[in-house]
Design a protein around this motif. Sequence first.
Motif, PDB file in Angstrom:
ATOM      1  N   LEU A 282       0.829  -1.190   0.000  1.00  0.00           N
ATOM      2  CA  LEU A 282       0.000   0.000   0.000  1.00  0.00           C
ATOM      3  C   LEU A 282       0.866   1.243   0.000  1.00  0.00           C
ATOM      4  O   LEU A 282       1.935   1.267   0.594  1.00  0.00           O
ATOM      5  CB  LEU A 282      -0.815  -0.046   1.296  1.00  0.00           C
ATOM      6  N   MET A 283       0.379   2.273  -0.675  1.00  0.00           N
ATOM      7  CA  MET A 283       0.972   3.601  -0.512  1.00  0.00           C
ATOM      8  C   MET A 283      -0.082   4.439   0.210  1.00  0.00           C
ATOM      9  O   MET A 283      -1.226   4.512  -0.214  1.00  0.00           O
ATOM     10  CB  MET A 283       1.261   4.221  -1.883  1.00  0.00           C
ATOM     11  N   SER A 284       0.311   5.060   1.289  1.00  0.00           N
ATOM     12  CA  SER A 284      -0.664   5.718   2.157  1.00  0.00           C
ATOM     13  C   SER A 284      -1.590   6.664   1.421  1.00  0.00           C
ATOM     14  O   SER A 284      -1.203   7.379   0.506  1.00  0.00           O
ATOM     15  CB  SER A 284       0.065   6.504   3.232  1.00  0.00           C
ATOM     16  N   GLU A 285      -2.841   6.665   1.895  1.00  0.00           N
ATOM     17  CA  GLU A 285      -3.834   7.585   1.377  1.00  0.00           C
ATOM     18  C   GLU A 285      -3.389   9.041   1.555  1.00  0.00           C
ATOM     19  O   GLU A 285      -3.790   9.929   0.807  1.00  0.00           O
ATOM     20  CB  GLU A 285      -5.129   7.348   2.139  1.00  0.00           C
ATOM     21  N   SER A 286      -2.564   9.274   2.579  1.00  0.00           N
ATOM     22  CA  SER A 286      -2.141  10.650   2.851  1.00  0.00           C
ATOM     23  C   SER A 286      -1.444  11.247   1.629  1.00  0.00           C
ATOM     24  O   SER A 286      -1.418  12.457   1.455  1.00  0.00           O
ATOM     25  CB  SER A 286      -1.214  10.690   4.060  1.00  0.00           C
ATOM     26  N   LEU A 287      -0.891  10.394   0.765  1.00  0.00           N
ATOM     27  CA  LEU A 287      -0.230  10.891  -0.435  1.00  0.00           C
ATOM     28  C   LEU A 287      -1.194  11.669  -1.320  1.00  0.00           C
ATOM     29  O   LEU A 287      -0.791  12.540  -2.084  1.00  0.00           O
ATOM     30  CB  LEU A 287       0.371   9.734  -1.240  1.00  0.00           C
ATOM     31  N   ARG A 288      -2.481  11.334  -1.182  1.00  0.00           N
ATOM     32  CA  ARG A 288      -3.463  12.035  -2.019  1.00  0.00           C
ATOM     33  C   ARG A 288      -3.728  13.458  -1.524  1.00  0.00           C
ATOM     34  O   ARG A 288      -4.455  14.206  -2.146  1.00  0.00           O
ATOM     35  CB  ARG A 288      -4.764  11.229  -2.107  1.00  0.00           C
ATOM     36  N   ASN A 289      -3.145  13.827  -0.369  1.00  0.00           N
ATOM     37  CA  ASN A 289      -3.183  15.217   0.058  1.00  0.00           C
ATOM     38  C   ASN A 289      -2.457  16.093  -0.949  1.00  0.00           C
ATOM     39  O   ASN A 289      -2.857  17.211  -1.222  1.00  0.00           O
ATOM     40  CB  ASN A 289      -2.444  15.372   1.392  1.00  0.00           C
ATOM     41  N   GLY A 354      -2.986   0.625 -14.051  1.00  0.00           N
ATOM     42  CA  GLY A 354      -2.378   1.609 -13.155  1.00  0.00           C
ATOM     43  C   GLY A 354      -2.731   3.012 -13.593  1.00  0.00           C
ATOM     44  O   GLY A 354      -3.086   3.241 -14.757  1.00  0.00           O
ATOM     45  N   VAL A 355      -2.671   3.946 -12.655  1.00  0.00           N
ATOM     46  CA  VAL A 355      -2.836   5.368 -12.996  1.00  0.00           C
ATOM     47  C   VAL A 355      -1.686   6.118 -12.337  1.00  0.00           C
ATOM     48  O   VAL A 355      -1.041   5.608 -11.420  1.00  0.00           O
ATOM     49  CB  VAL A 355      -4.190   5.939 -12.505  1.00  0.00           C
ATOM     50  N   TYR A 356      -1.427   7.335 -12.810  1.00  0.00           N
ATOM     51  CA  TYR A 356      -0.353   8.116 -12.214  1.00  0.00           C
ATOM     52  C   TYR A 356      -0.819   8.826 -10.953  1.00  0.00           C
ATOM     53  O   TYR A 356      -1.960   9.289 -10.872  1.00  0.00           O
ATOM     54  CB  TYR A 356       0.163   9.163 -13.204  1.00  0.00           C
ATOM     55  N   LEU A 357       0.085   8.890  -9.982  1.00  0.00           N
ATOM     56  CA  LEU A 357      -0.122   9.735  -8.814  1.00  0.00           C
ATOM     57  C   LEU A 357       1.070  10.696  -8.840  1.00  0.00           C
ATOM     58  O   LEU A 357       2.204  10.310  -8.565  1.00  0.00           O
ATOM     59  CB  LEU A 357      -0.142   8.897  -7.535  1.00  0.00           C
ATOM     60  N   ASP A 358       0.778  11.930  -9.206  1.00  0.00           N
ATOM     61  CA  ASP A 358       1.833  12.853  -9.605  1.00  0.00           C
ATOM     62  C   ASP A 358       2.085  13.914  -8.539  1.00  0.00           C
ATOM     63  O   ASP A 358       1.155  14.545  -8.038  1.00  0.00           O
ATOM     64  CB  ASP A 358       1.381  13.534 -10.907  1.00  0.00           C
ATOM     65  N   PHE A 359       3.354  14.106  -8.200  1.00  0.00           N
ATOM     66  CA  PHE A 359       3.710  15.080  -7.161  1.00  0.00           C
ATOM     67  C   PHE A 359       4.388  16.327  -7.728  1.00  0.00           C
ATOM     68  O   PHE A 359       4.925  17.121  -6.973  1.00  0.00           O
ATOM     69  CB  PHE A 359       4.617  14.414  -6.116  1.00  0.00           C
ATOM     70  N   LYS A 360       4.366  16.430  -9.054  1.00  0.00           N
ATOM     71  CA  LYS A 360       5.100  17.536  -9.676  1.00  0.00           C
ATOM     72  C   LYS A 360       4.617  18.890  -9.147  1.00  0.00           C
ATOM     73  O   LYS A 360       5.411  19.752  -8.777  1.00  0.00           O
ATOM     74  CB  LYS A 360       4.924  17.460 -11.191  1.00  0.00           C
ATOM     75  N   ASP A 361       3.298  19.053  -9.089  1.00  0.00           N
ATOM     76  CA  ASP A 361       2.760  20.333  -8.637  1.00  0.00           C
ATOM     77  C   ASP A 361       3.101  20.583  -7.169  1.00  0.00           C
ATOM     78  O   ASP A 361       3.377  21.713  -6.777  1.00  0.00           O
ATOM     79  CB  ASP A 361       1.238  20.371  -8.821  1.00  0.00           C
ATOM     80  N   ALA A 362       3.061  19.505  -6.374  1.00  0.00           N
ATOM     81  CA  ALA A 362       3.370  19.661  -4.952  1.00  0.00           C
ATOM     82  C   ALA A 362       4.831  20.040  -4.765  1.00  0.00           C
ATOM     83  O   ALA A 362       5.174  20.857  -3.898  1.00  0.00           O
ATOM     84  CB  ALA A 362       3.062  18.356  -4.213  1.00  0.00           C
ATOM     85  N   ILE A 363       5.702  19.468  -5.580  1.00  0.00           N
ATOM     86  CA  ILE A 363       7.127  19.793  -5.472  1.00  0.00           C
ATOM     87  C   ILE A 363       7.343  21.252  -5.851  1.00  0.00           C
ATOM     88  O   ILE A 363       8.071  21.985  -5.194  1.00  0.00           O
ATOM     89  CB  ILE A 363       7.975  18.844  -6.365  1.00  0.00           C
TER      90      ILE A 363
END
Lengths: 638, 221
Positions: A282-289, A354-363
């Motif tokens: 699992l990757m934590s749901e918190s990542l969706r923050n 699979g789908v992408y979970l992207d952190f580019k904007d957060a970075i």
Amino acid sequence: MILDGKAPTGPIETTWERHRSDMKLVNPANKRKYRILVVGTGLAGASAAATLGELGYNVEAFCYQDSPRRAHCIAAQGGINAAKNYPNDGDSVFRLFYDTIKGGDFRAREADVWRLAQVSNNIIDQCVAQGVPFARDYGGHLETRSFGGAQVSRTFYARGQTGQQLLLGAYSALSRQIRAGTVKMYPRTEMLDLVVVNGEAKGITLRDLITGEVRCHAGDAVVLCSGGYVNVFHLSTNAMGCSVTAMWKAYKKGAFLANPCYTQVHPTCIPQAGEYQSKLTLMSESLRNDGRCWVPRKREDVGKPPDAIPEDDRDYFLERKYPSYGNLAPRDVASRAVKEQCDDGRGVGPTGRGVYLDFKDAIRRLGEHELRERYGNLFEMYERITDEDAYKVPMRIYPAPHYAMGGLWVDYNLMSNIPGLFVLGEANFSVHGANRLGASALMQGLADGYFVIPYTIADYLARTKPGKVTASHPECRKSIEDVKAQAKRLLSVRGDRSVTDFKRELGNLMWHNCGMLRSNKSLSEALSTIPAIKEEFWQRVRVPGTSAEFNPQLENAGRAADFIEFAELLCRDALHRDESCGGHFRVEHQYEDGEARRNDARFCYSAAWEYKGEGAPPELHKEPLRFEHVHLMVRSYK
Amino acid sequence: MLDVVNEDLIREGKEPIAFDHDCREGICGMCSAVINGVPHGGFERTTVCQLHMRKFKDGDTLYIEPWRARAFPILRDLVVDRGTLDRLIQAGGYISCHTGGVPDGNALPISKGGADYAMDAAQCIGCGACVAACPNGAAMLFVGAKVAHLAVLPQGQVEAPERVAEMIQAMRDCGFGNCSNHYECEAVCPKGISVKFIAKLNREFLKALILAKTGPFKSSD
């Protein structure tokens, strides 16, 4: 039979206070005369054993791992909810209560959920006092973050290891009681039968996993905290040892099993990579923050590297479909949305699942350093498994079975229909309805163990005489014989297929026919296939070794045999519930936009199944659900 | 990988290899094997269950052994008994607080630095690799992490001298050795726990000595 949950009536704000003052107490000098058996030492079990030991009861605790510190609660990453309202963002006990009821798609008992929301605040205080290192701000106060299905920030966390830290807190309290001699700990033991004497739970039969010895422990009450059953699916996020066995043995001794079809599929897991894989992570749901889910808008873009797909050609499907909750839509809703994109041929990665979970904007917004601070260990874990650096390329995620909302039926006192058998944590069915919100499992485990069972068990014990049954009772001896006979039967098949092989076959069937989407056809098909798997299992399974030794294959074989039987009940429940609600999605019942369509006129009840003997169909009992403090409505996150 | 080996062994009618494993996410601390001479295999911050075969070359030979330490007797094949780690915690690795009756979580501010330091220490998964890697079979990284985690928090300071004294005594009683600065423990720790916590352990022990909670001048109160 119409079941009664015995929840107190009247104003809900005071139900628990009133109930506590109505319950009987056991006087301190008498407490030590009672023996309580606690099965499982996760959050619920460890906190219950520690608290009951501290009160002066004689407690015996059992776990299959080599130490109580290893229960699978330890893998929970994101956090624990509480209605503290520290951020001053409008939270309250009522809101936590309301969110949990709504999150569960109106399929849980109101009073139980209210109590959970109420004691959630005590849990945080208790854990802080134990030294749980929750995240703090620069002023030294507790930090919170947001989780799915809520519009407030009420989730307390300890980096990405909240479950570990809470479990170690409970484990430390348990260790203190072990030292004090009030709790006797039996690691590497597995409960294989419940002993019922004159209709009351009075003991358990277990197998010592090191020596293979089968013995019975008698007590005045049994507290079952054995976790959930989603390992019935092939590849779940549960630990390898998680099983339905303890629960199933209790069911076969007469305990009702409620709502087994309510299983949770978690949207953010690392996609499957190969045939040999044994489980999913699992990757934590918190990542969706901070992460944004997307897939290519056009199918022809699927094979391209994510960088090569311009912003306009990306479909941020959760934000598009659920503008007010966005990426923090609840798990069942988000999982189905992910599956929908992949079924539409726009899934990414080697398998297209699979789908992408992207952190580019957060970075860009927060900087890589801040992200590292918040989720460092999760990114590390992702890299270890996939060999990809999620700071540079988006993560790929796909849903996986994660949690069981269903479980043994309990009343408001957390006691099953068998007097003396209490069920806590994931093993019971009580508070999450048809879907659990993130960061609520840790809350429930600790609420049940620290703040509910110490009160409600006294009410039962005060009415019983201590030490009525000892391990030499005929029922105990019979139970030992039964357990030995089962092991002998497993070992004597001497077939040609391994246990894992059967487990995989069953799990794949369950995932495809009774997973995220279920239909009359898929469930009927599963129900006709399972008996064949069962028959073949007992003819062709190969269990090496003997029963009088350390034999992991024998343990697994017993668990697989129970899973096969349980799978049938799960499908039966799913077939009978001819509506969609929460994690239970029947394709026949959906709105035009694909959302779950409940049928409150027919199914506003909990379904509790009673075992009627080998080969006989189980009997359905209903506990009607009444909603007096929230209005039944269509659950919408738009 | 061991699953696959075992599947093959069962198919061939042979005894499978017993090994400890559970969460397969590198957090429960159940898995324990020495791979090619190094506990957990020698890849930075990685447990055996998270060690992928892609890290090795096709045709490589792997030597797999159980944890080696006096305090961890072997039960079968790769499975050892780590009950002594539980006994160390039972000796005082906790804060004594009753359920209920504790102050509000925000009543006692804790500096962010302090909370972070405590968390760095608290992430120990209790796998015992530090003991297995130590030439002395010492559990001082394990004990140090717990002592440091609790000693830095205000709520843990009340019992700090007694805690360290009792845990060190238990360490001796359980058959663990002492630290002689090899730093093998830090190198193999799947959570990268720093040996600075052993230094903290020593300082805390010194405090307990000065307070006469242990050692030759131990007072009886």
